[in-house]
Design a protein around this motif. Structure first.
Motif, PDB file in Angstrom:
ATOM      1  N   MET A  41       1.415  -0.888  -0.592  1.00 11.61           N
ATOM      2  CA  MET A  41       0.209  -0.045  -0.033  1.00 11.61           C
ATOM      3  C   MET A  41       1.116   1.384   0.218  1.00 11.61           C
ATOM      4  O   MET A  41       1.855   1.240   0.888  1.00 11.61           O
ATOM      5  N   ALA A  42       1.091   2.340  -1.051  1.00  6.68           N
ATOM      6  CA  ALA A  42       1.491   3.253  -1.002  1.00  6.68           C
ATOM      7  C   ALA A  42       0.671   3.913  -0.848  1.00  6.68           C
ATOM      8  O   ALA A  42      -0.046   4.704  -0.742  1.00  6.68           O
ATOM      9  N   VAL A  43       1.999   4.908   0.015  1.00  5.56           N
ATOM     10  CA  VAL A  43       1.496   6.254   1.271  1.00  5.56           C
ATOM     11  C   VAL A  43       1.054   7.997   0.265  1.00  5.56           C
ATOM     12  O   VAL A  43       2.572   7.425  -0.643  1.00  5.56           O
ATOM     13  N   ASN A  44       0.808   8.434   0.182  1.00  5.51           N
ATOM     14  CA  ASN A  44       0.505   9.536  -0.786  1.00  5.51           C
ATOM     15  C   ASN A  44       1.106  10.951   0.493  1.00  5.51           C
ATOM     16  O   ASN A  44       0.287  11.065   0.988  1.00  5.51           O
ATOM     17  N   HIS A  45       2.099  11.268   0.091  1.00  4.74           N
ATOM     18  CA  HIS A  45       2.126  12.188   0.881  1.00  4.74           C
ATOM     19  C   HIS A  45       2.124  13.479  -0.111  1.00  4.74           C
ATOM     20  O   HIS A  45       2.427  13.822  -0.544  1.00  4.74           O
ATOM     21  N   PRO A  46       2.022  14.189   0.886  1.00  2.65           N
ATOM     22  CA  PRO A  46       1.505  15.560  -0.112  1.00  2.65           C
ATOM     23  C   PRO A  46       2.181  16.646  -0.506  1.00  2.65           C
ATOM     24  O   PRO A  46       3.641  16.298  -0.475  1.00  2.65           O
ATOM     25  N   ARG A  47       2.456  17.838  -1.795  1.00  3.18           N
ATOM     26  CA  ARG A  47       3.751  18.156  -2.198  1.00  3.18           C
ATOM     27  C   ARG A  47       2.642  19.196  -2.110  1.00  3.18           C
ATOM     28  O   ARG A  47       1.971  19.809  -1.999  1.00  3.18           O
ATOM     29  N   PHE A  48       4.499  20.249  -2.860  1.00  2.00           N
ATOM     30  CA  PHE A  48       4.132  21.628  -1.635  1.00  2.00           C
ATOM     31  C   PHE A  48       5.051  22.767  -2.777  1.00  2.00           C
ATOM     32  O   PHE A  48       5.737  21.361  -3.223  1.00  2.00           O
ATOM     33  N   THR A  49       3.918  23.556  -3.505  1.00  2.00           N
ATOM     34  CA  THR A  49       4.290  23.969  -4.401  1.00  2.00           C
ATOM     35  C   THR A  49       4.830  25.428  -4.244  1.00  2.00           C
ATOM     36  O   THR A  49       3.663  25.750  -3.452  1.00  2.00           O
ATOM     37  N   ILE A  50       4.876  25.672  -5.081  1.00  2.00           N
ATOM     38  CA  ILE A  50       4.849  27.576  -5.261  1.00  2.00           C
ATOM     39  C   ILE A  50       3.652  28.305  -5.236  1.00  2.00           C
ATOM     40  O   ILE A  50       3.488  27.426  -6.610  1.00  2.00           O
ATOM     41  N   SER A  51       3.750  28.813  -4.505  1.00  5.12           N
ATOM     42  CA  SER A  51       2.246  29.527  -4.021  1.00  5.12           C
ATOM     43  C   SER A  51       2.284  30.959  -5.649  1.00  5.12           C
ATOM     44  O   SER A  51       3.124  31.848  -5.671  1.00  5.12           O
ATOM     45  N   PRO A  52       0.841  30.635  -6.322  1.00  2.00           N
ATOM     46  CA  PRO A  52       0.391  32.272  -7.032  1.00  2.00           C
ATOM     47  C   PRO A  52       0.935  33.906  -6.388  1.00  2.00           C
ATOM     48  O   PRO A  52       1.352  33.992  -7.325  1.00  2.00           O
ATOM     49  N   GLU A  53       0.410  33.371  -5.484  1.00  6.05           N
ATOM     50  CA  GLU A  53       0.788  34.850  -4.462  1.00  6.05           C
ATOM     51  C   GLU A  53       1.945  34.946  -4.722  1.00  6.05           C
ATOM     52  O   GLU A  53       2.395  36.572  -4.398  1.00  6.05           O
TER      53      GLU A  53
ATOM     54  N   ASP B 216       7.460  24.013 -12.430  1.00  2.78           N
ATOM     55  CA  ASP B 216       7.147  22.438 -11.977  1.00  2.78           C
ATOM     56  C   ASP B 216       7.960  22.204 -10.803  1.00  2.78           C
ATOM     57  O   ASP B 216       8.426  20.711 -10.557  1.00  2.78           O
ATOM     58  N   HIS B 217       8.211  22.984 -10.213  1.00  3.58           N
ATOM     59  CA  HIS B 217       8.577  22.759  -9.117  1.00  3.58           C
ATOM     60  C   HIS B 217       7.838  22.278  -7.403  1.00  3.58           C
ATOM     61  O   HIS B 217       6.354  22.850  -7.689  1.00  3.58           O
TER      62      HIS B 217
ATOM     63  N   GLY C 183       7.920  30.501   0.016  1.00  4.95           N
ATOM     64  CA  GLY C 183       6.992  31.325  -1.400  1.00  4.95           C
ATOM     65  C   GLY C 183       5.990  29.679  -1.377  1.00  4.95           C
ATOM     66  O   GLY C 183       5.460  30.066  -2.314  1.00  4.95           O
ATOM     67  N   TYR C 184       6.276  28.870  -1.023  1.00  3.00           N
ATOM     68  CA  TYR C 184       4.937  27.749  -0.875  1.00  3.00           C
ATOM     69  C   TYR C 184       3.707  28.171  -0.677  1.00  3.00           C
ATOM     70  O   TYR C 184       3.812  29.443   0.471  1.00  3.00           O
ATOM     71  N   GLY C 185       2.859  27.235  -1.360  1.00  2.00           N
ATOM     72  CA  GLY C 185       1.549  27.427  -0.615  1.00  2.00           C
ATOM     73  C   GLY C 185       0.418  27.310   0.537  1.00  2.00           C
ATOM     74  O   GLY C 185       0.332  28.342   1.129  1.00  2.00           O
ATOM     75  N   ASP C 186       1.199  25.749   1.207  1.00  2.00           N
ATOM     76  CA  ASP C 186       0.960  25.653   2.582  1.00  2.00           C
ATOM     77  C   ASP C 186       2.372  25.805   3.446  1.00  2.00           C
ATOM     78  O   ASP C 186       2.577  25.131   3.483  1.00  2.00           O
ATOM     79  N   MET C 187       3.123  27.369   3.381  1.00  2.59           N
ATOM     80  CA  MET C 187       4.034  27.035   4.363  1.00  2.59           C
ATOM     81  C   MET C 187       4.031  26.261   6.392  1.00  2.59           C
ATOM     82  O   MET C 187       4.498  25.989   6.344  1.00  2.59           O
ATOM     83  N   GLU C 188       2.281  25.882   6.578  1.00  2.00           N
ATOM     84  CA  GLU C 188       2.086  25.959   7.457  1.00  2.00           C
ATOM     85  C   GLU C 188       2.447  25.026   7.974  1.00  2.00           C
ATOM     86  O   GLU C 188       2.722  24.030   8.969  1.00  2.00           O
ATOM     87  N   GLY C 189       1.385  24.049   6.513  1.00  2.00           N
ATOM     88  CA  GLY C 189       1.539  22.581   6.738  1.00  2.00           C
ATOM     89  C   GLY C 189       2.616  22.303   6.280  1.00  2.00           C
ATOM     90  O   GLY C 189       3.686  21.082   6.895  1.00  2.00           O
TER      91      GLY C 189
END
Length: 159
Positions: free
Chosen positions: A1-13, A79-80, A134-140
């Motif tokens: 069973m593969a666990v899907n870890h969240p990806r953090f991307t650069i936010s448009p803001e 694509d980062h 600059g990531y969208g969910d810095m707190e996460g």
């Protein structure tokens, strides 16, 4: 069973903020060039042609370099992503995926402004650093790192 870890991307803001900063730099450069030009018209002995030309050439070169670097950043940010896994941190930049073992991390410093994380500095055991911002969910992202790094290695400034 593969666990899907969240990806953090650069936010448009974050991208918009960087674009605004480039525009502010251009406006300040135009203001400085105008001030030097006005000084050249009013006091030609003090604000001579050499000063006027050198300041304008410097400002043009600096703004061109900033613009080219900004366009490159925008292209690479598309694509980062970063992904925090149980044993490592995975980064993708310019189509290349690199990994950092969590055992190689010597310290994690979280810098906050008004309670919100502005950037994260990861110091590796080989004394090199990685700055995350600059990531969208810095707190996460902060919470994901804190969950996998020993608490003694984490400094959360302003938490």
């Amino acid at each position: 069973m593969a666990v899907n870890h969240p990806r953090f991307t650069i936010s448009p803001e974050s991208l918009r903020e960087r674009s605004r900063n480039i525009a502010y730099g251009l406006i300040l450069s135009i203001g400085l060039a105008s001030l030097i030009y006005w000084g050249h018209i009013q006091f030609p002995q003090s604000f001579n042609n050499t000063l006027l030309v050198s300041v304008i050439l410097f400002l043009v070169a600096a703004n061109l370099i900033n613009y080219v670097r900004h366009r490159r950043y925008l292209r690479l940010a598309q694509d980062h992503w970063i992904q925090i896994q149980p044993e490592r941190v995975r980064f993708q930049a310019a189509g290349v995926v690199t990994e950092l073992d969590l055992d190689d991390i010597a310290a994690v410093n979280v810098y906050r402004r008004r309670g919100a994380p502005r950037h994260i500095q990861i110091k590796r055991k080989d004394n090199r650093g990685i700055r995350l911002e600059g990531y969208g969910d810095m707190e996460g992202l902060v919470q994901a790192l804190k969950a996998r790094i020993p608490a003694a290695y984490v400094t959360d400034r302003g938490a």
